[in-house]
Motif scaffolding. Structure first.
Motif, PDB file in Angstrom:
ATOM      1  N   ARG A 163     119.247 -93.474 -16.194  1.00 16.07           N
ATOM      2  CA  ARG A 163     118.294 -92.663 -16.940  1.00 16.07           C
ATOM      3  C   ARG A 163     118.208 -93.034 -18.427  1.00 16.07           C
ATOM      4  N   TYR A 164     119.136 -93.834 -18.932  1.00 15.26           N
ATOM      5  CA  TYR A 164     119.094 -94.235 -20.338  1.00 15.26           C
ATOM      6  C   TYR A 164     118.291 -95.517 -20.559  1.00 15.26           C
ATOM      7  N   CYS A 165     117.811 -96.131 -19.485  1.00 13.17           N
ATOM      8  CA  CYS A 165     117.121 -97.425 -19.582  1.00 13.17           C
ATOM      9  C   CYS A 165     115.624 -97.272 -19.271  1.00 13.17           C
ATOM     10  N   ARG A 166     114.818 -98.091 -19.902  1.00 11.61           N
ATOM     11  CA  ARG A 166     113.374 -98.082 -19.690  1.00 11.61           C
ATOM     12  C   ARG A 166     112.926 -99.423 -19.119  1.00 11.61           C
ATOM     13  N   ILE A 167     112.169 -99.389 -18.032  1.00 12.83           N
ATOM     14  CA  ILE A 167     111.566-100.613 -17.490  1.00 12.83           C
ATOM     15  C   ILE A 167     110.181-100.746 -18.115  1.00 12.83           C
ATOM     16  N   SER A 168     110.034-101.653 -19.039  1.00 12.22           N
ATOM     17  CA  SER A 168     108.752-101.785 -19.747  1.00 12.22           C
ATOM     18  C   SER A 168     107.746-102.613 -18.958  1.00 12.22           C
ATOM     19  N   ARG A 169     108.246-103.494 -18.107  1.00 13.58           N
ATOM     20  CA  ARG A 169     107.341-104.333 -17.322  1.00 13.58           C
ATOM     21  C   ARG A 169     107.974-104.652 -15.981  1.00 13.58           C
ATOM     22  N   LEU A 170     107.142-104.701 -14.953  1.00 12.62           N
ATOM     23  CA  LEU A 170     107.634-104.997 -13.604  1.00 12.62           C
ATOM     24  C   LEU A 170     106.996-106.255 -13.039  1.00 12.62           C
ATOM     25  N   PHE A 171     105.954-106.720 -13.679  1.00 12.78           N
ATOM     26  CA  PHE A 171     105.218-107.875 -13.169  1.00 12.78           C
ATOM     27  C   PHE A 171     104.412-108.456 -14.322  1.00 12.78           C
ATOM     28  N   ARG A 172     104.418-109.761 -14.457  1.00 13.97           N
ATOM     29  CA  ARG A 172     103.702-110.383 -15.573  1.00 13.97           C
ATOM     30  C   ARG A 172     102.199-110.408 -15.310  1.00 13.97           C
ATOM     31  N   ASP A 173     101.428-110.143 -16.347  1.00 12.96           N
ATOM     32  CA  ASP A 173      99.969-110.045 -16.244  1.00 12.96           C
ATOM     33  C   ASP A 173      99.331-111.428 -16.365  1.00 12.96           C
ATOM     34  N   ILE A 174      99.486-112.229 -15.310  1.00 15.16           N
ATOM     35  CA  ILE A 174      98.902-113.567 -15.276  1.00 15.16           C
ATOM     36  C   ILE A 174      97.745-113.560 -14.278  1.00 15.16           C
ATOM     37  N   PRO A 175      96.571-114.070 -14.663  1.00 12.46           N
ATOM     38  CA  PRO A 175      95.424-114.100 -13.755  1.00 12.46           C
ATOM     39  C   PRO A 175      95.780-114.758 -12.419  1.00 12.46           C
ATOM     40  N   SER A 176      95.310-114.194 -11.333  1.00 13.97           N
ATOM     41  CA  SER A 176      95.683-114.653  -9.995  1.00 13.97           C
ATOM     42  C   SER A 176      95.313-116.112  -9.736  1.00 13.97           C
ATOM     43  N   PHE A 177      94.238-116.595 -10.377  1.00 10.78           N
ATOM     44  CA  PHE A 177      93.822-117.982 -10.116  1.00 10.78           C
ATOM     45  C   PHE A 177      94.812-119.001 -10.687  1.00 10.78           C
ATOM     46  N   ARG A 219     110.514 -94.806 -18.663  1.00  8.22           N
ATOM     47  CA  ARG A 219     109.057 -94.900 -18.585  1.00  8.22           C
ATOM     48  C   ARG A 219     108.488 -94.020 -17.472  1.00  8.22           C
ATOM     49  N   CYS A 220     109.179 -93.962 -16.358  1.00  4.86           N
ATOM     50  CA  CYS A 220     108.708 -93.152 -15.224  1.00  4.86           C
ATOM     51  C   CYS A 220     108.884 -91.656 -15.487  1.00  4.86           C
ATOM     52  N   ARG A 221     109.644 -91.304 -16.533  1.00  9.51           N
ATOM     53  CA  ARG A 221     109.898 -89.880 -16.812  1.00  9.51           C
ATOM     54  C   ARG A 221     109.266 -89.422 -18.131  1.00  9.51           C
ATOM     55  N   GLU A 222     108.501 -90.279 -18.793  1.00 11.51           N
ATOM     56  CA  GLU A 222     107.891 -89.896 -20.067  1.00 11.51           C
ATOM     57  C   GLU A 222     106.968 -88.691 -19.894  1.00 11.51           C
ATOM     58  N   VAL A 223     107.005 -87.774 -20.856  1.00 11.91           N
ATOM     59  CA  VAL A 223     106.259 -86.522 -20.747  1.00 11.91           C
ATOM     60  C   VAL A 223     104.754 -86.741 -20.813  1.00 11.91           C
ATOM     61  N   ARG A 224     104.336 -87.793 -21.495  1.00  8.91           N
ATOM     62  CA  ARG A 224     102.911 -88.096 -21.672  1.00  8.91           C
ATOM     63  C   ARG A 224     102.176 -86.896 -22.256  1.00  8.91           C
ATOM     64  N   ASN A 225     101.098 -86.424 -21.616  1.00  5.32           N
ATOM     65  CA  ASN A 225     100.331 -85.317 -22.194  1.00  5.32           C
ATOM     66  C   ASN A 225     100.432 -84.036 -21.374  1.00  5.32           C
ATOM     67  N   LEU A 226     101.579 -83.837 -20.731  1.00  2.00           N
ATOM     68  CA  LEU A 226     101.757 -82.635 -19.925  1.00  2.00           C
ATOM     69  C   LEU A 226     101.788 -81.386 -20.804  1.00  2.00           C
ATOM     70  N   GLU A 227     101.239 -80.306 -20.290  1.00  2.00           N
ATOM     71  CA  GLU A 227     101.360 -79.012 -20.973  1.00  2.00           C
ATOM     72  C   GLU A 227     102.816 -78.579 -20.839  1.00  2.00           C
ATOM     73  N   LEU A 228     103.390 -77.997 -21.882  1.00  3.75           N
ATOM     74  CA  LEU A 228     104.793 -77.652 -21.795  1.00  3.75           C
ATOM     75  C   LEU A 228     105.116 -76.369 -22.536  1.00  3.75           C
ATOM     76  N   SER A 229     106.228 -75.794 -22.135  1.00  2.00           N
ATOM     77  CA  SER A 229     106.772 -74.627 -22.815  1.00  2.00           C
ATOM     78  C   SER A 229     108.194 -74.967 -23.227  1.00  2.00           C
ATOM     79  N   MET A 230     108.532 -74.685 -24.484  1.00  2.92           N
ATOM     80  CA  MET A 230     109.866 -75.029 -24.972  1.00  2.92           C
ATOM     81  C   MET A 230     110.969 -74.255 -24.252  1.00  2.92           C
ATOM     82  N   LYS A 231     110.583 -73.220 -23.514  1.00  5.23           N
ATOM     83  CA  LYS A 231     111.579 -72.453 -22.756  1.00  5.23           C
ATOM     84  C   LYS A 231     112.233 -73.308 -21.670  1.00  5.23           C
TER      85      LYS A 231
END
Length: 592
Positions: free
Chosen positions: A402-416, A446-458
């Protein structure tokens, strides 16, 4: 190495005159689009499409959302209409670009010799080693002659055009192995990057860019760099360049576009004590390290040019200096197998000498202009099948802590460009969907980032993860929502006493070390707020301050009398407000 003639930028005078005439023509209809849009009470896609159709571009085309947003911003800034945050959000495109709390700006260094001879690495004459001209980032860099100033300017403007805030920038320098470039070039390159962030205005490298509706004369004064020989680093004095870099860094502490993180890429065999100190002088806070594998036989087979022992030594030095560790790891290398790869991947977190903060996973891609392709044609190499790769990545993601972030899983190289093997560029999404079907989940940041979820500090709780390294103890403080989504975190290093007291960087001897403070949610403007509101989001909850205060208490509880932070240039002001003072390379505070 000088730029070849065909890499020189466009004729900026001709471009800007054309741009001015074009802007004069379109601004009339574009303004009508925006004014009618602002009148809508309940704006939606259907209403937007009706307005776009009513006022077409050039009589037959529709204005894009980014073009409309650029004109909306211009009218709001000039006081011709009242700004509405809902309309800004509605017109924004590609919202995930800044959803992690900062605005990433990636720039590439010019083509230059590389110390490695990797069998899997492509080599194009007018591209940095390992990059293809068909890749979006490389294509943009080449169009701008690999000019750092231009790259930063254009990228910032492009992000603003599609509605993103650019106050807090994470500058990512890719291209060839950074450490192999002359120091003079490195200083010049970064001076130009900081200069671009510090200066206002716009810069265009192709036709009309939404929002870039300045008079041609105003743009021209900023764009006319193609024949300015004074900007060529080879003709400048090294000492003067360093002074100028420091001046630009100082200015960036309070500039509009602050560098809140500087990421530099290098190889394990290039890292030594002097180079680590040099990286800090340049302002780097995170190092991307090309580890690729923890198997010496595979490293030799693939002609990487370094050993596992060198990788361990490099990580140790970088960790002693407080850098964020972003490791690159490859699977399906020549001579490997899915079984070997899984064992190797688990070593990344099982071995106390590794344990990275972040990783990029690169499945080896079989490309045309490589030695690996020759081995493939001889029947000595075979890419993994889609099912093999899918299973391996699922097993790997399932064990990431849980302390590690996977920033990339596959390189963005055009298929051709891919000779054989998996060609889907959305493979991360494929893996995530399959894991969901199986009831599995990845615990990486990265898979656990809160992003723009509505939240309550409770429902928000401070969690602590403690793990060992070969030089001390790491404490990962993180605020989580419902024990799942992560709102923010802090990395605190408590080195063993006999290690800390002999740290090769004297400035941080016997100090607890804050290596990273990060608050998630969409990147927000640098403003003062008294309390949480929907517009401010997670970024202005004060979580960063709370995390720092907790880290200081933990340092005191562990018998440290001072604490240091590896601050980015643009976050120095923030840490000063927390009581920290800048020494040479780090900011410090006594623990009371």
């Amino acid at each position: 190495m000088e730029y070849s003639k065909n890499l020189l930028p466009y004729n900026t005078n001709l471009l800007n005159n054309t741009l001015f005439l074009y802007n004069t023509f379109i601004i009339k209809t574009l303004k009508k689009v925006v004014l009618e849009l602002a009148k809508q009470k309940k704006l939606n896609i259907k209403k937007l499409r009706v307005i776009q159709t009513k006022y077409p571009k050039n009589g037959n085309k529709l204005y894009s959302k980014s073009e409309i947003l650029g004109e909306y911003r211009r009218l709001a800034n000039s006081g011709q209409l009242k700004a509405d945050s809902f309309i800004f959000d509605f017109l924004k495109t590609k919202p995930t670009r800044t959803i992690s709390g900062v605005t990433p700006v990636t720039v590439l260094t010019k083509p230059y010799k590389c110390p490695g001879n990797c069998v899997f690495c492509p080599s194009e004459q007018e591209q940095p080693k390992s990059y293809l001209s068909s890749e979006p980032g490389a294509m943009r860099a080449r169009m701008l002659a690999f000019d750092p100033y231009r790259q930063v300017k254009v990228r910032i403007q492009a992000l603003r055009n599609i509605g993103h805030n650019t106050d807090k920038i994470e500058l990512i320098i890719l291209g060839g192995t950074w450490s192999s470039y002359p120091k003079k070039y490195q200083v010049w390159f970064l001076r130009e990057c900081f200069k671009a962030m510090n200066e206002g205005g716009v810069l265009s490298y192709r036709g009309f860019m939404a929002g870039a509706v300045e008079p041609a004369s105003k743009i021209d004064s900023q764009n006319d760099r193609s024949n300015n020989q004074a900007n060529r680093y080879s003709q400048l004095n090294f000492t003067d360049l360093k002074v100028e870099l420091l001046t630009q860094q100082k200015q960036n502490e309070t500039s509009k576009h602050r560098c809140v993180g500087l990421v530099i890429e290098t190889r394990p065999d290039c890292v030594n004590e002097d180079h680590v100190k040099w990286l800090r002088f340049l302002g780097a806070t995170k190092i991307q390290l090309g580890v690729q594998t923890l198997d010496d036989k595979l490293l030799a087979l693939n002609k990487r040019g370094h050993t596992v022992r060198q990788t361990e030594a490099a990580i140790r030095l970088l960790r002693l200096a407080g850098f964020k560790l972003h490791l690159h790891w490859m699977l399906n290398l020549y001579g490997s197998s899915p079984q070997k790869d899984l064992i190797d991947f688990k070593k990344l977190f099982g071995d106390e000498a590794m344990r990275p903060d972040e990783i990029k996973i690169y499945p080896c891609m079989l490309l045309k202009n490589t030695e690996l392709n020759k081995l493939y044609k001889k029947g000595k190499y075979k890419p993994y099948s889609k099912s093999q790769l899918l299973e391996l990545l699922i097993k790997g993601k399932s064990v990431v802590p849980r302390y590690c972030r996977i920033s990339r899983l596959f390189r963005d190289i055009p298929s051709f460009e891919v000779v054989s093997g998996v060609k889907e560029t959305n493979f991360r999404q494929i893996v995530q969907e399959e894991m969901k079907k199986r009831g599995l989940k990845c615990n990486c940041i990265r898979c656990r980032e809160v992003r723009n979820l509505e939240l309550s500090m409770k429902n928000v709780e401070l969690k602590t993860i403690v793990y060992k390294t070969n030089i001390g103890k790491e404490i990962f403080l993180n605020y989580v929502l419902d024990d799942e989504k992560i709102l923010g975190f802090l990395r605190l290093s408590l080195l063993f006493e006999n290690v800390s007291s002999k740290n090769f960087i004297h400035e941080i001897r016997n100090s607890a070390l804050i290596r990273e403070v990060h608050v998630y949610g969409e990147a927000k403007q640098l403003i003062k707020r008294q309390k949480f509101d929907k517009e401010a989001g997670v970024q202005h909850l004060g979580l960063g301050k709370k995390l720092i205060e907790r880290a200081e208490r933990l340092a005191k509880e562990n018998d440290y009398h001072k604490i240091a932070v590896i601050s980015a240039i643009g976050t120095r002001g923030y840490y000063r407000k927390q009581g920290y003072k800048l020494d040479k390379l780090y900011m410090h505070k006594k623990v009371k």
